[in-house]
Design a protein around this motif. Structure first.
Motif, PDB file in Angstrom:
ATOM      1  N   ALA A 155       0.669  -1.290   0.205  1.00 33.12           N
ATOM      2  CA  ALA A 155      -0.043   0.216  -0.196  1.00 33.12           C
ATOM      3  C   ALA A 155       0.578   1.238  -0.097  1.00 33.12           C
ATOM      4  N   PHE A 156       1.827   1.111   0.867  1.00 29.10           N
ATOM      5  CA  PHE A 156       2.863   2.395   0.751  1.00 29.10           C
ATOM      6  C   PHE A 156       3.424   2.529  -0.496  1.00 29.10           C
ATOM      7  N   THR A 157       4.106   1.506  -1.109  1.00 23.36           N
ATOM      8  CA  THR A 157       4.797   1.553  -2.514  1.00 23.36           C
ATOM      9  C   THR A 157       3.907   2.249  -3.391  1.00 23.36           C
ATOM     10  N   ASP A 158       2.797   1.687  -3.606  1.00 23.03           N
ATOM     11  CA  ASP A 158       1.862   1.802  -4.547  1.00 23.03           C
ATOM     12  C   ASP A 158       1.348   3.491  -4.457  1.00 23.03           C
ATOM     13  N   ALA A 159       0.739   3.899  -3.194  1.00 19.02           N
ATOM     14  CA  ALA A 159       0.786   5.270  -2.852  1.00 19.02           C
ATOM     15  C   ALA A 159       1.828   6.412  -3.329  1.00 19.02           C
ATOM     16  N   PHE A 160       3.239   6.189  -2.667  1.00 20.97           N
ATOM     17  CA  PHE A 160       3.979   7.094  -3.045  1.00 20.97           C
ATOM     18  C   PHE A 160       4.599   7.025  -4.352  1.00 20.97           C
ATOM     19  N   LEU A 161       4.426   5.646  -5.466  1.00 20.18           N
ATOM     20  CA  LEU A 161       4.730   5.930  -6.578  1.00 20.18           C
ATOM     21  C   LEU A 161       3.433   6.564  -7.461  1.00 20.18           C
ATOM     22  N   GLY A 162       2.360   6.299  -7.073  1.00 22.85           N
ATOM     23  CA  GLY A 162       0.877   6.936  -7.807  1.00 22.85           C
ATOM     24  C   GLY A 162       1.109   8.418  -7.661  1.00 22.85           C
ATOM     25  N   ALA A 163       1.557   8.617  -6.476  1.00 22.97           N
ATOM     26  CA  ALA A 163       1.419  10.299  -5.939  1.00 22.97           C
ATOM     27  C   ALA A 163       2.605  11.062  -6.791  1.00 22.97           C
ATOM     28  N   HIS A 164       3.926  10.232  -6.935  1.00 25.38           N
ATOM     29  CA  HIS A 164       4.783  10.894  -7.515  1.00 25.38           C
ATOM     30  C   HIS A 164       4.509  11.083  -9.259  1.00 25.38           C
ATOM     31  N   GLU A 165       3.890   9.850  -9.775  1.00 26.23           N
ATOM     32  CA  GLU A 165       3.627   9.889 -11.035  1.00 26.23           C
ATOM     33  C   GLU A 165       2.684  11.111 -11.321  1.00 26.23           C
ATOM     34  N   ALA A 166       1.670  11.210 -10.487  1.00 26.28           N
ATOM     35  CA  ALA A 166       0.492  12.250 -10.672  1.00 26.28           C
ATOM     36  C   ALA A 166       1.105  13.776 -10.336  1.00 26.28           C
ATOM     37  N   VAL A 167       1.702  13.917  -9.273  1.00 25.08           N
ATOM     38  CA  VAL A 167       1.829  15.262  -8.920  1.00 25.08           C
ATOM     39  C   VAL A 167       3.369  15.836  -9.038  1.00 25.08           C
ATOM     40  N   GLY A 168       4.414  14.661  -9.064  1.00 23.66           N
ATOM     41  CA  GLY A 168       5.865  14.967  -8.932  1.00 23.66           C
ATOM     42  C   GLY A 168       6.474  15.297 -10.276  1.00 23.66           C
ATOM     43  N   HIS A 169       7.886  15.462 -10.156  1.00 19.55           N
ATOM     44  CA  HIS A 169       8.597  15.842 -11.183  1.00 19.55           C
ATOM     45  C   HIS A 169       8.663  14.701 -12.187  1.00 19.55           C
ATOM     46  N   ASP A 170       8.745  14.750 -13.440  1.00 17.87           N
ATOM     47  CA  ASP A 170       9.022  13.517 -14.411  1.00 17.87           C
ATOM     48  C   ASP A 170      10.443  12.934 -14.232  1.00 17.87           C
ATOM     49  N   LEU A 171      10.648  11.938 -13.770  1.00  9.62           N
ATOM     50  CA  LEU A 171      11.790  11.055 -13.679  1.00  9.62           C
ATOM     51  C   LEU A 171      12.552  10.526 -14.930  1.00  9.62           C
ATOM     52  N   ALA A 172      11.657  10.295 -16.149  1.00 15.29           N
ATOM     53  CA  ALA A 172      12.075   9.495 -17.012  1.00 15.29           C
ATOM     54  C   ALA A 172      13.205  10.113 -17.966  1.00 15.29           C
ATOM     55  N   PRO A 173      13.286  11.604 -17.853  1.00 12.64           N
ATOM     56  CA  PRO A 173      14.383  12.148 -18.646  1.00 12.64           C
ATOM     57  C   PRO A 173      15.659  11.716 -18.051  1.00 12.64           C
ATOM     58  N   ARG A 174      15.742  11.588 -16.755  1.00 11.92           N
ATOM     59  CA  ARG A 174      16.917  11.363 -15.861  1.00 11.92           C
ATOM     60  C   ARG A 174      17.113   9.819 -15.683  1.00 11.92           C
ATOM     61  N   PHE A 175      16.223   8.889 -15.393  1.00 12.86           N
ATOM     62  CA  PHE A 175      16.223   7.461 -15.042  1.00 12.86           C
ATOM     63  C   PHE A 175      15.633   6.770 -16.234  1.00 12.86           C
ATOM     64  N   GLY A 176      15.009   7.112 -17.105  1.00 14.19           N
ATOM     65  CA  GLY A 176      14.727   6.361 -18.321  1.00 14.19           C
ATOM     66  C   GLY A 176      13.249   5.862 -18.100  1.00 14.19           C
ATOM     67  N   ARG A 177      12.771   5.331 -19.078  1.00 13.99           N
ATOM     68  CA  ARG A 177      11.175   5.090 -18.875  1.00 13.99           C
ATOM     69  C   ARG A 177      10.586   4.202 -17.845  1.00 13.99           C
ATOM     70  N   ASP A 178      11.595   3.284 -17.646  1.00 19.39           N
ATOM     71  CA  ASP A 178      11.300   1.805 -16.529  1.00 19.39           C
ATOM     72  C   ASP A 178      11.585   2.582 -15.054  1.00 19.39           C
ATOM     73  N   TRP A 179      11.943   3.714 -14.950  1.00 17.33           N
ATOM     74  CA  TRP A 179      12.111   4.390 -13.477  1.00 17.33           C
ATOM     75  C   TRP A 179      11.316   3.930 -12.358  1.00 17.33           C
ATOM     76  N   ALA A 180       9.763   3.659 -12.663  1.00 18.79           N
ATOM     77  CA  ALA A 180       9.151   3.121 -11.716  1.00 18.79           C
ATOM     78  C   ALA A 180       9.327   1.696 -11.244  1.00 18.79           C
ATOM     79  N   ASP A 181       9.882   0.713 -12.053  1.00 16.57           N
ATOM     80  CA  ASP A 181      10.324  -0.465 -11.871  1.00 16.57           C
ATOM     81  C   ASP A 181      11.452  -0.285 -10.920  1.00 16.57           C
ATOM     82  N   THR A 182      12.276   0.455 -11.258  1.00 15.52           N
ATOM     83  CA  THR A 182      13.551   0.678 -10.455  1.00 15.52           C
ATOM     84  C   THR A 182      13.199   1.296  -8.937  1.00 15.52           C
ATOM     85  N   TYR A 183      12.097   1.991  -8.885  1.00 19.10           N
ATOM     86  CA  TYR A 183      11.745   2.519  -7.568  1.00 19.10           C
ATOM     87  C   TYR A 183      11.076   1.448  -6.846  1.00 19.10           C
ATOM     88  N   VAL A 184      10.266   0.403  -7.424  1.00 19.73           N
ATOM     89  CA  VAL A 184       9.641  -0.707  -6.746  1.00 19.73           C
ATOM     90  C   VAL A 184      10.435  -1.712  -6.321  1.00 19.73           C
TER      91      VAL A 184
END
Length: 315
Positions: A155-184
């Motif tokens: 629940a924690f991981t899903d919430a923080f990941l979903g929040a960053h995707e929705a209102v955080g800065h886009d991490l794809a330019p720095r970490f690639g399109r699969d950055w969410a997998d890296t976070y999980v």
């Protein structure tokens, strides 16, 4: 009319906002309690996560405010997890102390040295060992149960990941399109230090794990929903700010969990809800300007690693 000399200057106003916010979330009037100082002073070298890597970026950003609300909504859908919180914590009588306690473990685990992270995880495991009991309908619960620890992590991981995707800065330019997998994958290390097992390491596995647990979930108690909609102890300005955070939190949790919380979740991206997220994103960007680029915890970690100078509050 207020005299011109009585009107706070922008720098003074920013300092007031920064001090009040950091004191609120840290539980310390200075905004830098002893455990934040420990991030700077205890141990050497990197911790569990790459400095300035994906986990640092997600947990060091303002989207964590939205993620925190979403995580509590999600965790409250599991009746055994909710029993542990309701019966063994101060979230009703002193919700900000509860917030500060959660923030401590998250922050130390993210930014502290390996030595400090292991020390604080041991502290949390001892606390979990005291959280056990039986629900009103006869079900046993224990905060040390690996299955329950796994649920809280999901629940924690899903919430923080979903929040960053929705209102955080886009991490794809720095970490690639699969950055969410890296976070999980990377963040799963934190849950293993507490005793959780069988953890997902990709975004897809996380979604599948949440779907598989739907039969175990129940409606989030009305008491928790009421508390999360308007926590006690906020002044007028804080209530207005929090309203935007809570509104976004209801829009970022998993579609597997959202129905149990009675909120739209990520499955609803209507124009109205997209606009709500956009407003919160702008709200957080503005607030970030007042707080400055880094939190004391990030400054502490960067100092320990030799990436920044000694923070003033360490003197």
């Amino acid at each position: 009319m207020m005299p011109v000399s009585s009107i706070p200057r922008p720098a003074e106003l920013s300092h007031r906002v920064r001090s009040a916010f950091r004191a609120r979330v840290s539980g310390d009037p200075t905004g830098a309690p002893d455990w934040v100082r420990d991030i700077a002073l205890v141990g050497e070298g990197p911790g569990l996560f790459e400095p300035d890597g994906v986990v640092w970026q997600v947990h060091g950003g303002m989207s964590t405010l939205v993620g925190g609300v979403a995580a509590l909504l999600g965790q409250g859908a599991h009746p055994l997890a909710m029993a542990g919180v309701a019966r063994h914590s101060s979230y009703r009588s002193d919700p900000w102390a509860r917030l500060a306690g959660t923030a401590r473990w998250l922050t130390i685990t993210t930014f502290g040295s390996v030595e400090l992270a292991e020390r604080d995880s041991a502290r949390v495991r001892r606390m979990h060992g005291r959280v056990r009991g039986t629900t009103d309908d006869g079900r046993d619960y224990s905060a040390s149960d690996p299955a329950l620890l796994r649920w809280v992590h999901l629940a924690f991981t899903d919430a923080f990941l979903g929040a960053h995707e929705a209102v955080g800065h886009d991490l794809a330019p720095r970490f690639g399109r699969d950055w969410a997998d890296t976070y999980v994958s990377d963040w799963s290390r934190s849950a293993r230090t507490l005793g959780a097992e069988d953890l997902p390491v990709t975004r897809r596995e996380l979604d599948e794990a949440l779907r598989a647990l739907e039969p175990d979930l129940e409606p989030v108690p009305a008491e928790l929903l009421t508390f999360l909609s308007a926590p006690d102890g906020l002044n007028r300005a804080e209530r207005l700010f929090y309203a935007g955070i809570a509104s976004a939190g209801a829009l970022v949790i998993s579609p597997s969990v959202a129905p149990f919380a009675g909120v739209p979740g990520r499955g609803d991206r209507s124009l109205t809800n997209r606009l709500r997220l956009q407003r919160t994103r702008l709200q957080l960007r503005t607030f970030q300007l007042a707080l400055g680029p880094h939190s004391p915890s990030v400054d502490a970690a960067r100092y320990r690693l030799g990436l920044a100078g000694r923070p003033d509050w360490l003197d």
